[in-house]
Design a protein around this motif. Sequence first.
Motif, PDB file in Angstrom:
ATOM      1  N   PHE A 124      87.269  66.324   2.415  1.00 55.49           N
ATOM      2  CA  PHE A 124      87.804  66.180   1.120  1.00 55.49           C
ATOM      3  C   PHE A 124      88.494  64.867   0.962  1.00 55.49           C
ATOM      4  O   PHE A 124      88.634  64.106   1.605  1.00 55.49           O
ATOM      5  N   MET A 125      88.777  64.803  -0.204  1.00 57.44           N
ATOM      6  CA  MET A 125      89.643  63.590  -0.861  1.00 57.44           C
ATOM      7  C   MET A 125      91.114  63.866  -0.127  1.00 57.44           C
ATOM      8  O   MET A 125      92.009  64.255  -1.009  1.00 57.44           O
ATOM      9  N   THR A 126      91.225  63.465   0.851  1.00 57.81           N
ATOM     10  CA  THR A 126      92.470  63.620   1.512  1.00 57.81           C
ATOM     11  C   THR A 126      93.468  62.463   1.321  1.00 57.81           C
ATOM     12  O   THR A 126      92.906  61.294   0.691  1.00 57.81           O
ATOM     13  N   PRO A 127      94.627  62.497   1.434  1.00 58.69           N
ATOM     14  CA  PRO A 127      95.688  61.296   1.280  1.00 58.69           C
ATOM     15  C   PRO A 127      94.845  60.025   1.870  1.00 58.69           C
ATOM     16  O   PRO A 127      95.005  58.955   1.064  1.00 58.69           O
ATOM     17  N   SER A 128      94.560  60.035   3.047  1.00 57.57           N
ATOM     18  CA  SER A 128      93.858  58.889   3.849  1.00 57.57           C
ATOM     19  C   SER A 128      92.513  58.364   3.095  1.00 57.57           C
ATOM     20  O   SER A 128      92.399  57.212   3.007  1.00 57.57           O
ATOM     21  N   ALA A 129      92.018  59.334   2.666  1.00 58.55           N
ATOM     22  CA  ALA A 129      90.602  58.988   2.103  1.00 58.55           C
ATOM     23  C   ALA A 129      90.888  58.107   0.668  1.00 58.55           C
ATOM     24  O   ALA A 129      89.977  57.414   0.532  1.00 58.55           O
ATOM     25  N   LYS A 130      91.881  58.209   0.153  1.00 61.64           N
ATOM     26  CA  LYS A 130      92.156  57.380  -1.028  1.00 61.64           C
ATOM     27  C   LYS A 130      92.272  55.900  -0.796  1.00 61.64           C
ATOM     28  O   LYS A 130      92.267  55.351  -1.809  1.00 61.64           O
ATOM     29  N   TYR A 131      92.424  55.481   0.375  1.00 65.27           N
ATOM     30  CA  TYR A 131      92.789  54.389   0.779  1.00 65.27           C
ATOM     31  C   TYR A 131      91.218  53.589   1.179  1.00 65.27           C
ATOM     32  O   TYR A 131      91.291  52.584   1.563  1.00 65.27           O
ATOM     33  N   ALA A 132      90.400  54.529   1.152  1.00 65.54           N
ATOM     34  CA  ALA A 132      88.658  53.737   1.541  1.00 65.54           C
ATOM     35  C   ALA A 132      88.334  52.890   0.603  1.00 65.54           C
ATOM     36  O   ALA A 132      88.680  53.108  -0.820  1.00 65.54           O
ATOM     37  N   ASP A 133      87.539  51.958   0.895  1.00 67.12           N
ATOM     38  CA  ASP A 133      86.607  51.118  -0.023  1.00 67.12           C
ATOM     39  C   ASP A 133      85.336  51.950  -0.248  1.00 67.12           C
ATOM     40  O   ASP A 133      84.742  51.656  -1.295  1.00 67.12           O
ATOM     41  N   LEU A 134      84.978  52.570   1.084  1.00 65.34           N
ATOM     42  CA  LEU A 134      83.839  53.325   0.837  1.00 65.34           C
ATOM     43  C   LEU A 134      83.930  54.830   1.657  1.00 65.34           C
ATOM     44  O   LEU A 134      84.625  54.772   2.703  1.00 65.34           O
ATOM     45  N   LEU A 135      83.881  55.553   0.839  1.00 63.43           N
ATOM     46  CA  LEU A 135      84.074  57.137   1.118  1.00 63.43           C
ATOM     47  C   LEU A 135      82.742  57.938   1.041  1.00 63.43           C
ATOM     48  O   LEU A 135      82.105  57.868   0.208  1.00 63.43           O
ATOM     49  N   LEU A 136      82.621  58.490   2.170  1.00 61.72           N
ATOM     50  CA  LEU A 136      81.325  59.189   2.546  1.00 61.72           C
ATOM     51  C   LEU A 136      81.795  60.823   2.708  1.00 61.72           C
ATOM     52  O   LEU A 136      82.536  61.168   3.356  1.00 61.72           O
ATOM     53  N   PRO A 137      80.794  61.551   2.487  1.00 59.83           N
ATOM     54  CA  PRO A 137      81.045  63.070   2.460  1.00 59.83           C
ATOM     55  C   PRO A 137      80.393  63.543   3.655  1.00 59.83           C
ATOM     56  O   PRO A 137      79.104  63.540   3.770  1.00 59.83           O
ATOM     57  N   GLU A 138      81.240  63.954   4.532  1.00 58.21           N
ATOM     58  CA  GLU A 138      80.850  64.647   5.979  1.00 58.21           C
ATOM     59  C   GLU A 138      80.236  65.970   5.828  1.00 58.21           C
ATOM     60  O   GLU A 138      80.618  66.821   4.830  1.00 58.21           O
ATOM     61  N   THR A 139      79.619  66.414   6.890  1.00 55.08           N
ATOM     62  CA  THR A 139      79.374  67.640   7.085  1.00 55.08           C
ATOM     63  C   THR A 139      80.351  68.470   7.976  1.00 55.08           C
ATOM     64  O   THR A 139      81.067  67.734   8.722  1.00 55.08           O
ATOM     65  N   SER A 140      80.373  69.701   7.794  1.00 53.02           N
ATOM     66  CA  SER A 140      81.283  70.678   8.559  1.00 53.02           C
ATOM     67  C   SER A 140      80.648  70.907   9.846  1.00 53.02           C
ATOM     68  O   SER A 140      79.354  70.733  10.017  1.00 53.02           O
ATOM     69  N   PHE A 141      81.164  71.751  10.771  1.00 48.17           N
ATOM     70  CA  PHE A 141      80.616  72.260  12.002  1.00 48.17           C
ATOM     71  C   PHE A 141      79.521  73.073  11.760  1.00 48.17           C
ATOM     72  O   PHE A 141      78.478  73.342  12.637  1.00 48.17           O
ATOM     73  N   MET A 142      79.463  74.025  10.419  1.00 47.09           N
ATOM     74  CA  MET A 142      78.589  75.023  10.414  1.00 47.09           C
ATOM     75  C   MET A 142      77.055  73.971   9.718  1.00 47.09           C
ATOM     76  O   MET A 142      75.920  74.825   9.713  1.00 47.09           O
ATOM     77  N   GLU A 143      77.296  72.819   9.420  1.00 49.15           N
ATOM     78  CA  GLU A 143      76.129  72.096   9.052  1.00 49.15           C
ATOM     79  C   GLU A 143      75.523  70.947   9.922  1.00 49.15           C
ATOM     80  O   GLU A 143      74.974  70.215   9.900  1.00 49.15           O
ATOM     81  N   ARG A 144      75.981  71.050  11.226  1.00 51.74           N
ATOM     82  CA  ARG A 144      75.453  70.300  12.362  1.00 51.74           C
ATOM     83  C   ARG A 144      75.309  70.978  13.613  1.00 51.74           C
ATOM     84  O   ARG A 144      76.013  72.025  13.719  1.00 51.74           O
ATOM     85  N   TRP A 145      74.835  70.467  14.668  1.00 52.84           N
ATOM     86  CA  TRP A 145      74.726  70.715  15.914  1.00 52.84           C
ATOM     87  C   TRP A 145      75.859  70.283  16.935  1.00 52.84           C
ATOM     88  O   TRP A 145      76.130  68.927  16.746  1.00 52.84           O
TER      89      TRP A 145
END
Length: 793
Positions: free
Chosen positions: A503-524
């Motif tokens: 999500f666009m968390t408060p910390s994510a707003k301070y990124a220069d590059l923001l990447l969309p991660e997967t949840s635990f349901m979408e990986r091993w």
Amino acid sequence: MSTKNSPPGTLSPQLSRRHFLQASSALVALPFFTTPGHAASESVEPVAQEKGTERVVHTCSTFDCGGKCDIRAHVQDGVVTRISTRPDDALDPQMPVMRACVRGRGYRKFVYHPDRLKYPMKRVGKRGEGKFERISWDEATTLIADKLKSITAKYGPASRYMHVGTATSGGTFSGNAMAQRLLNMTGGYLASYHSVSMGNTAAATPYTYGIAASGNSLDTLLDTKLVILWGHNPTETIFGHTNHFFQQMKQNGTRFIIVDPRYSDTVSSLADQWIPLLPTTDNALMDAMMYVIITEKLHDEAFIRRHTLGFDEDSMPAGVPENESLVAYLTGAKDGVRKTPEWAERITHVPAQTIRQLARDYANTKPAALIQGWGPQRHNCGERTARGSTLLATITGNVGIKGGWAAGYGGCANRKFCVGPEMPDNPVKAQISVMNWMQAADDASKVTPQDGLKGAEKLESNIRLLFSLAGNYLTNQNPDLRQAARLLEDESKIEFIVASDLFMTPSAKYADLLLPETSFMERWNIGETWGTGSYLVLSEKLIEPEFERRSDYQWLREVAAKLGIEKEFSQGRDEKAWIEHIWEQTRLAMPDENLPDFATLQKTRQHLFKSEPYIAFEDNIRDPENHPFPTPSGKIEIFSQRLYDMHHPEIPALSHYVPAHEGPEDPLSEKYPLQMITWKGKNRANSTQYANPWLQEVQTQKLWINPQDAEKRGIRQGDEVRIHNDRGVSIVPAEVTPRIIPGVVAMQAGAWWQPDAQGVDRGGCANVLSSARITALAKGNSHQTMLVEVAKA
């Protein structure tokens, strides 16, 4: 409406919001989630049952949550349609796996939330504004590779920093671990130490016992007559399978006393007696308890003589001046102050007679367990509190025996873990405390060995490149986060910040590059437990990621390719292959545990370690000649020569009461008279799942304030209140309640920072008020210690 036609993120007809909230209430009322009359099943359930086109998959989350509760994901046509949990009769009593809690029941709404990040994005506004533009993955990974090359060439590998990211720490395989692998293979990075969760007590406990792990397995407590939970709140934090055993003990007649400034849900569900005290005064209460125990000759003298150092003047190490022993301190031989219950009452606000009775109950009940939570050690006096509990356990002879508890850190040394991915050595030997990162980014010369620097006399560079993967620490969980925000906004300091999140968390707003991660349901992954849990659960990839979401490992692999090291980095393994490799390596490392092969694990889903009941320090107490404690003296060190030689007033050789900075005796309390504390709630793990609307309804963000304090300030139930100190301001509704004692206010931790145009937080984020002061011994966090004032907004 059929489930098949429901858009992602909508409520399934099988689980309405109303029924979800009803289930949440039921989970609070029944913390260990079993049904009387059902026999425990010894057989292993099938992995996945085919019901038409539906698969029911036994899995677990790998968020920062230690329970690894049993989640049954119902998957149909590539969509998780609902979540259930294990049947009541599928419980192994030797190592119970918890049924899904309120957080576990809400994961589907979280994973399918429409506000999840969808594409890689590059910042286009000022840092912190949250303005980004969509870019391709090729652009994103090229940018990371280029920045790694240029910043490393200019400042050296010590300019690269991996920030705390705990949202995937419940699994054996994470983007953080693989990013560290990549950095180590390209010159190294500035590493950090210290656990924000329990680092202070883990650092302090070895000064008593020689090692940190001082907890038993909970099955050794089933016949314990008395348990004192000191700042421990497992009913709300839902701490592994703890509640299963505590409820069983309650039914067996165990008496529970809970020491906590707040009448928590744990007090409500377990306590025979609630003893509230002012925060940061724990050691004064402990001192007075020890005074009563010793002056009334309730201590275990034979145990003390055989196993300890520093109890009285006759058992002190050579060369130490007189009147430095525990008995001398308690009786006032040096300072003229006897540490009586009356002395402690003035400090703690606990009645003297209550202190006497607590001391007598603990000393006279054999065995008894004093179990300390992690909340008290998050104060700037937390190291003293941690050691103080070990002294109480020691003088009553509750160390190394069945039904007792050595106190202190409380982790269990018999836990089993997966081996994890292979990690090359880090060429950069310098390490900083996680609490030093702002200094290291602002002016590296400020970070010295006295401030927490390890492995070097000075830092070679400021932090110039920062990775924040699966973490919301930068400007949310960070103490004094407004100071952190000002630092991050200065682009002349850290030059490049990569954040990866859901999500666009408060910390994510301070990124220069923001990447969309997967949840635990979408990986091993493989889920690992906390506390005294001892089992592993396969966390299978259930669904394909939507939009352009990628796991951290996937894009790190692409970065490695652009750096020319992909073959060495990945070893040719995709995510599932890494999990299989880790599992097989774990099998080799634990030949006596009879772990199944990976193919079998995909059918059985979990492995329970059938460990014998474990008692910390049992061998040391049973046979001290052949099993001395790993301390310099070989004994339990009530008096620590190592601490004494530090000559630091906040690190006494005997752990005793010292008034805390921003505690009730600080002159600052004239301006800010209320102590504020936070607690970990049942509806989220730190800030994870804050964005889940179902869980926001489970528990709303409010400030708890006692009716006496509210009346003085003209505050009524539901009023908007302004919580403030010199560091910041937060505005939330008031919960006027006697469940918090006078002089103290409390708010749930982990709410997202939501500053308005004037910089006033409207989200109830306590860290706009907390201090970045580091503790004296561990160089750790003390964000629970803060003085505030509250006014009607």
